[in-house]
Scaffold this active site. Sequence first.
Site, PDB file in Angstrom:
ATOM      1  N   ARG A 206       0.862  -1.186   0.000  1.00 42.69           N
ATOM      2  CA  ARG A 206       0.000   0.000   0.000  1.00 42.69           C
ATOM      3  C   ARG A 206       0.898   1.237   0.000  1.00 42.69           C
ATOM      4  NH1 ARG A 206       1.791   1.787   3.899  1.00 42.69           N
ATOM      5  NH2 ARG A 206       0.676   3.741   3.560  1.00 42.69           N
TER       6      ARG A 206
ATOM      7  N   ASP B  10      -1.881  10.763  -2.474  1.00 44.48           N
ATOM      8  CA  ASP B  10      -2.208   9.712  -3.452  1.00 44.48           C
ATOM      9  C   ASP B  10      -2.502  10.266  -4.832  1.00 44.48           C
ATOM     10  OD1 ASP B  10      -2.793   8.488  -0.712  1.00 44.48           O
ATOM     11  OD2 ASP B  10      -2.690   6.795  -2.104  1.00 44.48           O
TER      12      ASP B  10
ATOM     13  N   LYS C 127      -4.810  10.227   2.721  1.00 50.29           N
ATOM     14  CA  LYS C 127      -5.525   9.383   3.677  1.00 50.29           C
ATOM     15  C   LYS C 127      -6.574  10.180   4.457  1.00 50.29           C
ATOM     16  CE  LYS C 127      -5.248   5.901   4.095  1.00 50.29           C
ATOM     17  NZ  LYS C 127      -6.242   5.025   3.391  1.00 50.29           N
TER      18      LYS C 127
ATOM     19  N   GLN D 264      -2.549   2.687   9.796  1.00 49.33           N
ATOM     20  CA  GLN D 264      -1.229   2.819   9.148  1.00 49.33           C
ATOM     21  C   GLN D 264      -0.225   3.488  10.088  1.00 49.33           C
ATOM     22  OE1 GLN D 264      -4.105   3.425   7.580  1.00 49.33           O
ATOM     23  NE2 GLN D 264      -4.004   2.893   5.422  1.00 49.33           N
TER      24      GLN D 264
HETATM   25  O1  MRU Z   1      -4.665   3.365   1.857  1.00 43.95           O
HETATM   26  P1  MRU Z   1      -3.179   3.535   1.829  1.00 43.95           P
HETATM   27  O2  MRU Z   1      -2.506   3.054   3.063  1.00 43.95           O
HETATM   28  O3  MRU Z   1      -2.569   3.006   0.556  1.00 43.95           O
HETATM   29  O4  MRU Z   1      -2.993   5.126   1.793  1.00 43.95           O
HETATM   30  C1  MRU Z   1      -1.698   5.655   1.738  1.00 43.95           C
HETATM   31  C2  MRU Z   1      -1.665   7.121   1.913  1.00 43.95           C
HETATM   32  O5  MRU Z   1      -2.671   7.769   2.024  1.00 43.95           O
HETATM   33  C3  MRU Z   1      -0.327   7.786   1.879  1.00 43.95           C
HETATM   34  O6  MRU Z   1      -0.336   8.942   2.650  1.00 43.95           O
HETATM   35  C4  MRU Z   1      -0.004   8.153   0.422  1.00 43.95           C
HETATM   36  O7  MRU Z   1      -0.054   7.031  -0.395  1.00 43.95           O
HETATM   37  C5  MRU Z   1       1.320   8.798   0.288  1.00 43.95           C
HETATM   38  S1  MRU Z   1       2.577   7.624   0.696  1.00 43.95           S
HETATM   39  C6  MRU Z   1       3.983   7.918   0.054  1.00 43.95           C
END
Ligand code: MRU
Length: 351
Positions: free
Chosen positions: A55, A242, A253, A201
Amino acid sequence: MPKIIMSQHDSIRAVEWKDNHLVLLDQRKLPHNEQFIALYSADDTAEAIRNMVVRGAPAIGIAAAYAVVMAARKSYKQYPQDWRQRLLAEIEMLKNSRPTAVNLMWALNRMCEAADDIQGDPEYPLLELAKKIHQDDIDANYRMGELGSALIAPSHGVLTHCNTGSLATGGYGTALGVIRSAYSKGIIEHVYADETRPWWQGSRLTAWDLVKDKIPAHLLCDSAAAHLMKLGKVSWVIVGSDRIAANGDVANKIGTYSLAVNARYHGVKFMVVAPTSTIDLATLCGNDIPIEERPQDEVLNVSNQRIAAYHTQAWNPAFDVTPASLVDALVTEKGVIENPTAEKIAALMAS
Ligand code: MRU
């Protein structure tokens, strides 16, 4: 394999290509089990992305690039005349594994374009490109670590959200890369990390990442962040992304948006750290970013144990969008943009 440059505060690699297959550190099992799983197909990689074995936006893109190598090998072996068509179907399947992180589509589009130009066996040239995508991501993170840490005046602490470190990227991390650099240089003394409900996370991954790399940190409930800011314990909130729309709106997130609102209210600066592979010029503003909704069980249960009353329903958006107007600095490997706007982003991307 990508060249490995590791320091005392940078010891983790969660995505690796070994011989002829992909190896992932299973993030569902952390922090108690450091278990690696071997994947030999695009189908299995798509499932690993969906189920959060891997992830974090850049890490998902890198894993998918390696999945294309395995898909190309299979297609070429089975259909040497028609491998490209078969490969395209597997690439589409990979694109659908998670919707918000644009690094996934970005990496798959690059692999797809490269496949168009290949004559003969596609495995080796595609593997070279996947390794380059991986190494470029690590290099971008080191660069962003330098650029982002230079913005921080010496202070006690910073606050981060979700997991943006080695686990979420090719290595080192985006927001956590800036934090690693700032800590290594003695600019900050302490890190505060949100738990990041409902998938944890922060508790399960960021805390593990920081303990492993010997960076002092406190974990806090997401709802304690405003109080932390009011007490003056942090000078910056530092997060990853993302997908960043052309106008600078930032998807990250769930919970990031409320941090940005709270930061502005308390005079705390808000930094977004993301490689240019996270900037999506085709998406004009944050309202156009698809927001993944994940299963209700992630909210209703903790570690497979039911917490909420039976018959309760839950709403589980995995991401939210922070308007560009709340972002003080956007740090990319190509440079820093203060108070991002569509014009500044277009100029950076064209540079
Ligand atoms: O749902 P996830 O754990 O994949 O979400 C990840 C995030 O929101 C991170 O903050 C984002 O990918 C940036 S990580 C380099």
